[in-house]
Design a protein around this motif. Structure first.
Motif, PDB file in Angstrom:
ATOM      1  N   TYR A   1      35.917  53.273  51.121  1.00 15.73           N
ATOM      2  CA  TYR A   1      36.987  53.693  52.021  1.00 15.73           C
ATOM      3  C   TYR A   1      36.756  53.236  53.467  1.00 15.73           C
ATOM      4  O   TYR A   1      37.705  53.163  54.251  1.00 15.73           O
ATOM      5  CB  TYR A   1      37.180  55.211  51.947  1.00 15.73           C
ATOM      6  N   ARG A   2      35.522  52.886  53.832  1.00 16.01           N
ATOM      7  CA  ARG A   2      35.312  52.309  55.151  1.00 16.01           C
ATOM      8  C   ARG A   2      35.941  50.921  55.254  1.00 16.01           C
ATOM      9  O   ARG A   2      36.270  50.452  56.343  1.00 16.01           O
ATOM     10  CB  ARG A   2      33.810  52.218  55.449  1.00 16.01           C
TER      11      ARG A   2
ATOM     12  N   LEU B   1      42.730  58.538  50.844  1.00 11.80           N
ATOM     13  CA  LEU B   1      41.784  59.652  50.940  1.00 11.80           C
ATOM     14  C   LEU B   1      42.435  61.009  50.719  1.00 11.80           C
ATOM     15  O   LEU B   1      41.832  61.908  50.120  1.00 11.80           O
ATOM     16  CB  LEU B   1      41.103  59.631  52.313  1.00 11.80           C
TER      17      LEU B   1
ATOM     18  N   GLU C   1      35.201  57.679  60.224  1.00 14.35           N
ATOM     19  CA  GLU C   1      34.264  58.699  59.773  1.00 14.35           C
ATOM     20  C   GLU C   1      34.917  60.084  59.808  1.00 14.35           C
ATOM     21  O   GLU C   1      34.639  60.941  58.969  1.00 14.35           O
ATOM     22  CB  GLU C   1      33.006  58.691  60.643  1.00 14.35           C
TER      23      GLU C   1
ATOM     24  N   LEU D   1      31.092  63.173  49.708  1.00 23.68           N
ATOM     25  CA  LEU D   1      31.429  61.982  48.939  1.00 23.68           C
ATOM     26  C   LEU D   1      30.196  61.104  48.762  1.00 23.68           C
ATOM     27  O   LEU D   1      29.399  60.936  49.705  1.00 23.68           O
ATOM     28  CB  LEU D   1      32.528  61.183  49.639  1.00 23.68           C
TER      29      LEU D   1
ATOM     30  N   GLU E   1      36.171  65.229  52.788  1.00 19.58           N
ATOM     31  CA  GLU E   1      35.057  66.005  52.236  1.00 19.58           C
ATOM     32  C   GLU E   1      35.290  67.498  52.434  1.00 19.58           C
ATOM     33  O   GLU E   1      35.027  68.302  51.534  1.00 19.58           O
ATOM     34  CB  GLU E   1      33.746  65.575  52.892  1.00 19.58           C
TER      35      GLU E   1
ATOM     36  N   LYS F   1      32.196  56.299  50.016  1.00 18.49           N
ATOM     37  CA  LYS F   1      32.393  56.179  51.461  1.00 18.49           C
ATOM     38  C   LYS F   1      32.467  54.711  51.870  1.00 18.49           C
ATOM     39  O   LYS F   1      33.302  54.319  52.699  1.00 18.49           O
ATOM     40  CB  LYS F   1      31.247  56.865  52.206  1.00 18.49           C
TER      41      LYS F   1
ATOM     42  N   ARG G   1      41.447  52.175  53.491  1.00 20.51           N
ATOM     43  CA  ARG G   1      41.810  53.570  53.246  1.00 20.51           C
ATOM     44  C   ARG G   1      43.009  53.686  52.312  1.00 20.51           C
ATOM     45  O   ARG G   1      43.466  54.778  52.000  1.00 20.51           O
ATOM     46  CB  ARG G   1      42.064  54.297  54.548  1.00 20.51           C
TER      47      ARG G   1
ATOM     48  N   GLU H   1      38.087  60.700  59.230  1.00 23.14           N
ATOM     49  CA  GLU H   1      38.978  60.805  58.069  1.00 23.14           C
ATOM     50  C   GLU H   1      38.173  61.077  56.800  1.00 23.14           C
ATOM     51  O   GLU H   1      38.598  61.856  55.939  1.00 23.14           O
ATOM     52  CB  GLU H   1      39.803  59.530  57.925  1.00 23.14           C
ATOM     53  N   ILE H   2      37.004  60.451  56.688  1.00 20.49           N
ATOM     54  CA  ILE H   2      36.150  60.706  55.523  1.00 20.49           C
ATOM     55  C   ILE H   2      35.652  62.140  55.545  1.00 20.49           C
ATOM     56  O   ILE H   2      35.650  62.833  54.511  1.00 20.49           O
ATOM     57  CB  ILE H   2      34.973  59.709  55.505  1.00 20.49           C
TER      58      ILE H   2
ATOM     59  N   ALA I   1      38.948  53.507  56.692  1.00 20.17           N
ATOM     60  CA  ALA I   1      38.997  54.898  57.145  1.00 20.17           C
ATOM     61  C   ALA I   1      37.934  55.134  58.214  1.00 20.17           C
ATOM     62  O   ALA I   1      36.854  54.536  58.194  1.00 20.17           O
ATOM     63  CB  ALA I   1      38.770  55.843  55.972  1.00 20.17           C
TER      64      ALA I   1
END
Length: 450
Positions: free
Chosen positions: A180-181, A211, A158, A172, A165, A177, A184, A160-161, A156
């Protein structure tokens, strides 16, 4: 009236019900009932007979179509033989103030206050001073291990994260994080490759949500009918790793074990837990969660997959049962901590509730018909929010104007076969006390020759 009140949509079902219940409906006053929703149905036909089951499935479809046309999700019905021999169809709409029931006439808890939920569903997590992340929590190590296990995964961004959030309203944790980095977990990224999905599952240790499917596992995410929820309690032991809650604003659900049990990060741990620990939310329980790992790093790197709900089923003195296989008296149940008392299967003389008077935490009482010596003693229970009694006991309270004012919901206890119409009328009397929407009943006459 809506489409569901058109007898033509019921014609096949009524004919089938009459044929399958000829003896019961062969006398004046005979009645059978059922309920139909968009996703399920219960009708009085012999389900073990394949032919009857197929016929019922076909007969239910027009009713479900009518529900969709009306924008409704369920309906209850009764087929009755009138005194003159005519067949009557009662179409019953329980309305928004009545939950599903499991016995005829399928009236569950009556919601006397809109939006009210039992006390455990109102419980918020308690602050635990000094709570900290587990020693094994290491976002950098977690990300490094996952990249080794999933070298081709698409992670994912940043942005998308940050979007996740913003949707959830929480920041998160670093470990989540990091996960998911690396991946995703979007089905589109795997191009229909189930093996790729399986590699992510194996690498992480669960069916990972993308996510946009992360959610806060608070109490609203774990609904339960009042008739069951009101008889459960939540209590956190002094050394518990996980707080005994229905849900928490600090439980971030990010996966599933493939069997419906949710995997979540816990940001509101118990006195013996760690912030960011991994918990399992058992889909077969209404309250509580179990510890799986002290951190997400621990779960992934050390492949922690064992967990047990560990909830003590013996909740005395908070919950007590008087009757069959339970306590032998109301006095034995009386305790300052008592929250829930169930009286059922009682075969002795009717019981007095006097020993319970003034108990500070008692919020739920259910008593089977005939079990109470004097229903008016309920006035001594000042904190009741749920009360379920037999029809005669409710009649005593109604006639005396003694229905507790602080009730949030009510139930009607039924034993054996009961005429449905008087039960519906009783339910409406209770609803009317609080100006709640009533159950409506429309009677459609049919041609008995059909």
């Amino acid at each position: 009236m809506g489409a569901v009140h058109d007898f033509s949509v019921w014609e096949s079902l009524v004919g089938l019900v009459r044929a399958c219940n000829a003896e019961q409906l062969g006398v004046p006053g005979g009645v059978v009932s059922g309920q139909i929703s968009l996703g399920a149905w219960s009708v009085p036909v012999p389900m073990a007979q394949a032919e009857a089951l197929r016929a019922a499935m076909g007969a239910v479809e027009p009713v479900q179509d009518a529900l969709r046309a009306d924008g409704s999700d369920r309906v209850t019905f009764m087929v009755e033989t009138a005194p003159d021999g005519e067949t009557l169809l009662h179409v019953v709409d329980p309305g928004p103030a009545v939950e599903y029931g499991i016995r005829s006439p399928f009236v569950g808890a009556l919601l006397l206050v809109e939006g009210a939920v039992p006390e455990p569903w109102r419980r918020l997590p308690e602050a635990v001073p000094g709570a900290a992340a587990g020693p094994s929590a290491d976002a950098e190590l977690l990300e490094r291990v996952l990249r080794e296990r999933l070298p081709d995964a698409i992670g994912a961004t940043e942005a998308e994260i940050a979007e996740a959030e913003a949707r959830l309203g929480v920041t998160l944790p670093d470990e989540l994080k990091a996960l998911y980095r690396v991946t995703r977990a979007r089905w589109q990224d795997w191009s229909g490759d189930y093996a790729a999905q399986g590699r992510v599952w194996k690498a992480v240790g669960c069916e990972l949500f993308p996510l946009d499917r992360l959610y806060i596992a608070d109490a609203r995410s774990r609904p339960c009918p009042w008739m069951f929820a009101a008889t459960d309690v939540a209590v956190t032991a002094p050394d518990a790793a996980v707080q005994d809650l229905v849900g928490s604003p600090g439980w971030i659900a990010f996966g599933d074990n493939g069997g419906g049990d949710r995997v979540a990060l816990d940001l509101t741990p118990g006195p013996g837990g760690h912030t960011g620990q991994v918990i399992m939310i058992d889909h077969e329980r209404n309250i509580g969660a179990a510890l799986r790992a002290e951190s997400l790093t621990d779960m992934v790197v050390n492949r922690r997959d064992e967990w047990s709900s560990g909830r003590d089923r013996n909740r005395q003195p908070l919950v007590a049962h008087v009757g069959d296989h339970g306590l032998g008296s109301v006095g034995a149940a009386a305790h300052p901590a008592l929250e829930v008392l169930r009286i059922s299967g009682w075969k002795g003389e009717p019981l007095s509730l006097a020993p319970l008077a003034g108990l500070p935490r008692m919020r739920t009482l259910t008593a089977s018909p005939g079990a109470l010596a004097d229903p008016l003693e309920i006035a001594g229970l000042k904190h009741l929010e749920y009360l379920s009694l037999g029809p005669k006991e409710w009649r005593v309270l109604l006639d005396a104007g003694a229905v507790p004012q602080n009730l949030l919901a009510a139930g009607i206890e039924i034993q054996g076969e009961q005429p449905p119409v008087p039960l519906l009328n009783l339910a409406n009397e209770l609803l009317a006390l609080r100006n709640r929407p009533l159950i409506t009943r429309t009677v459609l006459e049919t041609d008995s020759s059909r």
